[in-house]
Design a protein around this motif. Sequence first.
Motif, PDB file in Angstrom:
ATOM      1  N   GLU A  52       0.787  -1.226   0.000  1.00  0.00           N
ATOM      2  CA  GLU A  52       0.000   0.000   0.000  1.00  0.00           C
ATOM      3  C   GLU A  52       0.818   1.274   0.000  1.00  0.00           C
ATOM      4  O   GLU A  52       0.246   2.355  -0.120  1.00  0.00           O
ATOM      5  CB  GLU A  52      -0.926   0.024   1.224  1.00  0.00           C
ATOM      6  CG  GLU A  52      -1.975  -1.064   1.201  1.00  0.00           C
ATOM      7  CD  GLU A  52      -2.889  -1.010   2.416  1.00  0.00           C
ATOM      8  OE1 GLU A  52      -2.551  -0.323   3.403  1.00  0.00           O
ATOM      9  OE2 GLU A  52      -3.937  -1.646   2.370  1.00  0.00           O
ATOM     10  N   ARG A  53       2.120   1.194   0.121  1.00  0.00           N
ATOM     11  CA  ARG A  53       2.899   2.421   0.300  1.00  0.00           C
ATOM     12  C   ARG A  53       4.258   2.327  -0.380  1.00  0.00           C
ATOM     13  O   ARG A  53       4.915   1.290  -0.342  1.00  0.00           O
ATOM     14  CB  ARG A  53       3.084   2.671   1.796  1.00  0.00           C
ATOM     15  CG  ARG A  53       3.903   3.891   2.112  1.00  0.00           C
ATOM     16  CD  ARG A  53       3.937   4.184   3.582  1.00  0.00           C
ATOM     17  NE  ARG A  53       4.445   3.051   4.358  1.00  0.00           N
ATOM     18  CZ  ARG A  53       4.834   3.132   5.613  1.00  0.00           C
ATOM     19  NH1 ARG A  53       4.760   4.257   6.264  1.00  0.00           N
ATOM     20  NH2 ARG A  53       5.296   2.064   6.234  1.00  0.00           N
ATOM     21  N   ILE A  54       4.638   3.454  -0.977  1.00  0.00           N
ATOM     22  CA  ILE A  54       6.000   3.635  -1.483  1.00  0.00           C
ATOM     23  C   ILE A  54       6.490   4.937  -0.853  1.00  0.00           C
ATOM     24  O   ILE A  54       5.838   5.975  -0.976  1.00  0.00           O
ATOM     25  CB  ILE A  54       6.049   3.768  -3.018  1.00  0.00           C
ATOM     26  CG1 ILE A  54       5.496   2.521  -3.695  1.00  0.00           C
ATOM     27  CG2 ILE A  54       7.481   4.053  -3.485  1.00  0.00           C
ATOM     28  CD1 ILE A  54       5.278   2.678  -5.198  1.00  0.00           C
ATOM     29  N   GLU A  55       7.623   4.876  -0.154  1.00  0.00           N
ATOM     30  CA  GLU A  55       8.167   6.074   0.466  1.00  0.00           C
ATOM     31  C   GLU A  55       9.537   6.361  -0.139  1.00  0.00           C
ATOM     32  O   GLU A  55      10.385   5.465  -0.211  1.00  0.00           O
ATOM     33  CB  GLU A  55       8.273   5.880   1.975  1.00  0.00           C
ATOM     34  CG  GLU A  55       8.593   7.154   2.711  1.00  0.00           C
ATOM     35  CD  GLU A  55       8.342   7.002   4.196  1.00  0.00           C
ATOM     36  OE1 GLU A  55       7.174   7.057   4.610  1.00  0.00           O
ATOM     37  OE2 GLU A  55       9.330   6.811   4.920  1.00  0.00           O
ATOM     38  N   VAL A  56       9.720   7.603  -0.555  1.00  0.00           N
ATOM     39  CA  VAL A  56      10.947   8.024  -1.231  1.00  0.00           C
ATOM     40  C   VAL A  56      11.596   9.141  -0.424  1.00  0.00           C
ATOM     41  O   VAL A  56      10.945  10.127  -0.061  1.00  0.00           O
ATOM     42  CB  VAL A  56      10.634   8.523  -2.662  1.00  0.00           C
ATOM     43  CG1 VAL A  56      11.899   9.047  -3.334  1.00  0.00           C
ATOM     44  CG2 VAL A  56       9.987   7.414  -3.488  1.00  0.00           C
ATOM     45  N   ARG A  57      12.882   9.002  -0.154  1.00  0.00           N
ATOM     46  CA  ARG A  57      13.665  10.027   0.553  1.00  0.00           C
ATOM     47  C   ARG A  57      14.537  10.737  -0.454  1.00  0.00           C
ATOM     48  O   ARG A  57      15.220  10.093  -1.268  1.00  0.00           O
ATOM     49  CB  ARG A  57      14.535   9.362   1.621  1.00  0.00           C
ATOM     50  CG  ARG A  57      15.465  10.315   2.356  1.00  0.00           C
ATOM     51  CD  ARG A  57      14.646  11.182   3.297  1.00  0.00           C
ATOM     52  NE  ARG A  57      15.453  11.836   4.301  1.00  0.00           N
ATOM     53  CZ  ARG A  57      15.916  13.091   4.182  1.00  0.00           C
ATOM     54  NH1 ARG A  57      15.688  13.787   3.110  1.00  0.00           N
ATOM     55  NH2 ARG A  57      16.623  13.613   5.167  1.00  0.00           N
ATOM     56  N   THR A  58      14.494  12.072  -0.427  1.00  0.00           N
ATOM     57  CA  THR A  58      15.359  12.886  -1.277  1.00  0.00           C
ATOM     58  C   THR A  58      16.239  13.751  -0.379  1.00  0.00           C
ATOM     59  O   THR A  58      16.121  13.700   0.844  1.00  0.00           O
ATOM     60  CB  THR A  58      14.534  13.797  -2.209  1.00  0.00           C
ATOM     61  OG1 THR A  58      13.881  14.797  -1.424  1.00  0.00           O
ATOM     62  CG2 THR A  58      13.515  13.016  -3.012  1.00  0.00           C
ATOM     63  N   GLY A  61      13.437  16.136   1.235  1.00  0.00           N
ATOM     64  CA  GLY A  61      12.100  15.743   1.659  1.00  0.00           C
ATOM     65  C   GLY A  61      11.877  14.250   1.732  1.00  0.00           C
ATOM     66  O   GLY A  61      12.722  13.454   1.323  1.00  0.00           O
ATOM     67  N   ILE A  62      10.716  13.908   2.266  1.00  0.00           N
ATOM     68  CA  ILE A  62      10.236  12.536   2.294  1.00  0.00           C
ATOM     69  C   ILE A  62       8.872  12.553   1.614  1.00  0.00           C
ATOM     70  O   ILE A  62       8.006  13.369   1.956  1.00  0.00           O
ATOM     71  CB  ILE A  62      10.090  12.003   3.732  1.00  0.00           C
ATOM     72  CG1 ILE A  62      11.454  11.980   4.424  1.00  0.00           C
ATOM     73  CG2 ILE A  62       9.465  10.613   3.733  1.00  0.00           C
ATOM     74  CD1 ILE A  62      11.378  11.658   5.903  1.00  0.00           C
ATOM     75  N   TYR A  63       8.683  11.671   0.650  1.00  0.00           N
ATOM     76  CA  TYR A  63       7.463  11.606  -0.145  1.00  0.00           C
ATOM     77  C   TYR A  63       6.853  10.223   0.024  1.00  0.00           C
ATOM     78  O   TYR A  63       7.511   9.221  -0.240  1.00  0.00           O
ATOM     79  CB  TYR A  63       7.783  11.845  -1.620  1.00  0.00           C
ATOM     80  CG  TYR A  63       8.424  13.184  -1.876  1.00  0.00           C
ATOM     81  CD1 TYR A  63       7.664  14.256  -2.318  1.00  0.00           C
ATOM     82  CD2 TYR A  63       9.779  13.384  -1.644  1.00  0.00           C
ATOM     83  CE1 TYR A  63       8.248  15.495  -2.548  1.00  0.00           C
ATOM     84  CE2 TYR A  63      10.371  14.622  -1.863  1.00  0.00           C
ATOM     85  CZ  TYR A  63       9.602  15.668  -2.313  1.00  0.00           C
ATOM     86  OH  TYR A  63      10.182  16.897  -2.531  1.00  0.00           O
ATOM     87  N   THR A  64       5.611  10.180   0.474  1.00  0.00           N
ATOM     88  CA  THR A  64       4.919   8.916   0.681  1.00  0.00           C
ATOM     89  C   THR A  64       3.736   8.844  -0.275  1.00  0.00           C
ATOM     90  O   THR A  64       2.912   9.756  -0.309  1.00  0.00           O
ATOM     91  CB  THR A  64       4.424   8.789   2.132  1.00  0.00           C
ATOM     92  OG1 THR A  64       5.546   8.938   3.006  1.00  0.00           O
ATOM     93  CG2 THR A  64       3.769   7.447   2.366  1.00  0.00           C
TER      94      THR A  64
END
Length: 99
Positions: A52-58, A61-64
Motif C-alpha cells: 500500500e505504500r512507497i516512500e521516497v527520501r530525497t 524531503g520525504i514523499y509517501t
Amino acid sequence: MAPSDGRSVQGVRAVLTHGLSLPDPVALGARAHAEPADLPPLDGEVVWSDDERIEVRTADGIYTFLNFAGTALMIHHLFGPDTEGAEAAWQQWLTGLLG
C-alpha cells in the motif's frame, strides 16, 4: 488525493510505480524519479515499500505515495526553504498521472 475511478489497488500501484520511474516489484534502495510541473525533479531513494505504500527520501524531503481501494494519496514532508506551490504542483502531477 486522486479519486477512485474503479481501478484496482494493483492498477493504481502500477501507475504510481511507472510515474516514479521505479521497477516492478519496487525494492528498497531503488532510485525514483518524477518531474512534476513547476517543481524541481524528484530524485530519491525508496526507503519503504509494501503493498500500500512507497516512500521516497530525497535530499530535501520525504514523499509517501499510498494506494488503497483504487485511490491514491500522497503525503510529503519538505525540508527546503522554497516549498511554495508544492502541494498544488504535486496534486496536479498525481491527478494527471491517474487521470
